[in-house]
Design an enzyme around this catalytic site. Structure first.
Site, PDB file in Angstrom:
ATOM      1  N   LYS A 170       1.065   4.283  -2.829  1.00  0.00           N
ATOM      2  CA  LYS A 170       0.828   5.695  -2.536  1.00  0.00           C
ATOM      3  C   LYS A 170       2.060   6.544  -2.845  1.00  0.00           C
ATOM      4  CE  LYS A 170      -2.692   5.520  -2.616  1.00  0.00           C
ATOM      5  NZ  LYS A 170      -3.817   6.321  -3.135  1.00  0.00           N
ATOM      6  N   TYR A 179       0.838  -1.202   0.000  1.00  0.00           N
ATOM      7  CA  TYR A 179       0.000   0.000   0.000  1.00  0.00           C
ATOM      8  C   TYR A 179       0.872   1.251   0.000  1.00  0.00           C
ATOM      9  CZ  TYR A 179      -3.258   3.620   1.498  1.00  0.00           C
ATOM     10  OH  TYR A 179      -3.991   4.776   1.583  1.00  0.00           O
TER      11      TYR A 179
END
Length: 324
Positions: free
Chosen positions: A203, A199
């Site tokens: 990002k 994740y």
């Protein structure tokens, strides 16, 4: 640490929908606009008479969102659904063609949709790690295919240079958790069995794509590119990790506030061609210095940086070029 603390506990917003003039004649596209931050943003833009497209996988959820917005805001612009499945690269071109059949320009694109920490082993239709696919590869391809419409909008006589914009959704997790230089490319090519790390990589990838888009397109087309941290918000981004939502509850804010951050990133006149690739933080402020190594990663080697952002851009280009 003070800069991070102010993102957890931001000052009151100074830019709201009340500061936005009529957007009549402007075309906006929000991925993931049927809930959470995207929903609140769509409501604001609709209330300012913008022509708003809510892009997502579920037509049922989008139609319900449109109904709720129109009931809450009786007089507004227009709202339409656009079918979009970001984890299926093979379908994205058809989504863009459907949009182009209705519109010839696009004023602001919010790459808002995302997924966080799905079950280990989750992959896209093409076999990519799901967070990388949904948060980076899909938006990258979608933006590339929409580029001609952004360029057309930026050439309009009534547009202020830089008002046509692409907004990429990053996260405070990037500054808090990304490794030195932001991304280890071997982890992108062979993702670890660590959903949190994947994740953060995705990002950081959004931050890098915003920077590289600005470097490659801004000066030639008068289009600004902005990454933003929407803030700690209670949304269905936590659907795969409900325990985290309860654990972080004291720090979570309402989606409306995060939508104000997105509104600022997309429409504030504070953002110009001179500061394209800036980083926006809650609830609508341009951040000062990012972590130094992240700043270095967004510079080319000949500029004294590592060129990691450019390397990530080329990775995304390589993986999506067959679907253009």
């Amino acid at each position: 640490m003070g800069a991070q603390w102010s993102q957890f506990f931001p000052p009151k917003p100074i830019f709201t929908e009340a500061d936005v003039e009529s957007q009549n004649g402007k075309v906006f596209l929000i991925t993931g606009g049927s809930s959470g931050i995207g929903f609140e943003l769509a409501k604001m833009l609709y209330g300012k008479h913008g022509r708003v497209y809510i892009a997502g996988r579920s037509e049922e959820k989008a139609r319900q969102a449109i109904k709720e917005i129109q009931e809450a805001v009786p007089v507004g612009g227009s709202l339409e659904f656009l079918q979009l499945d970001l984890d299926d690269l093979n379908s994205i071109k058809a989504s863009v063609e459907a949009f182009k059949a209705k519109e010839s320009t696009l004023n602001v694109l919010w790459n808002n949709a995302g997924v966080s920490q799905p079950p280990i082993g989750s992959v896209s239709k093409q076999g990519f790690e799901l967070q990388l696919a949904t948060n980076c590869l899909g938006p990258f391809l979608f933006t590339q295919l929409l580029q001609p419409l952004l360029e057309t909008a930026s050439s309009g006589d009534t547009n202020v240079p830089g008002s046509v914009r692409v907004v990429w959704t990053a996260s405070q997790m990037v500054e808090l958790s990304a490794p030195p230089q932001g991304i280890i490319m071997s982890e992108v090519r062979n993702p670890p069995k660590d959903t949190t790390r994947n994740y953060v990589n995705s990002k950081t990838g959004n931050l890098f794509l915003a920077s590289e888009y600005a470097r490659r397109y801004a000066s030639g087309h008068a289009i600004t590119s902005v990454a933003y941290n929407p803030g700690a918000v209670s949304t269905n981004l936590f659907r795969h990790t409900p325990w985290m939502k309860y654990l972080a509850w004291p720090l979570l804010h309402k989606p409306y506030l995060a939508a104000l951050t997105g509104l600022y990133a997309g429409l504030s006149k504070d953002i110009t061609m001179e500061n394209t690739a800036c980083y926006v933080i809650p609830w609508g402020r341009i951040a000062g210095q990012l972590r130094k190594d992240l700043g270095d990663a967004m510079k080319l080697a000949e500029e004294g940086g590592s060129g990691r952002a450019s390397e990530f851009w080329e990775f995304c280009r390589e993986k999506t070029q067959d679907y253009c």
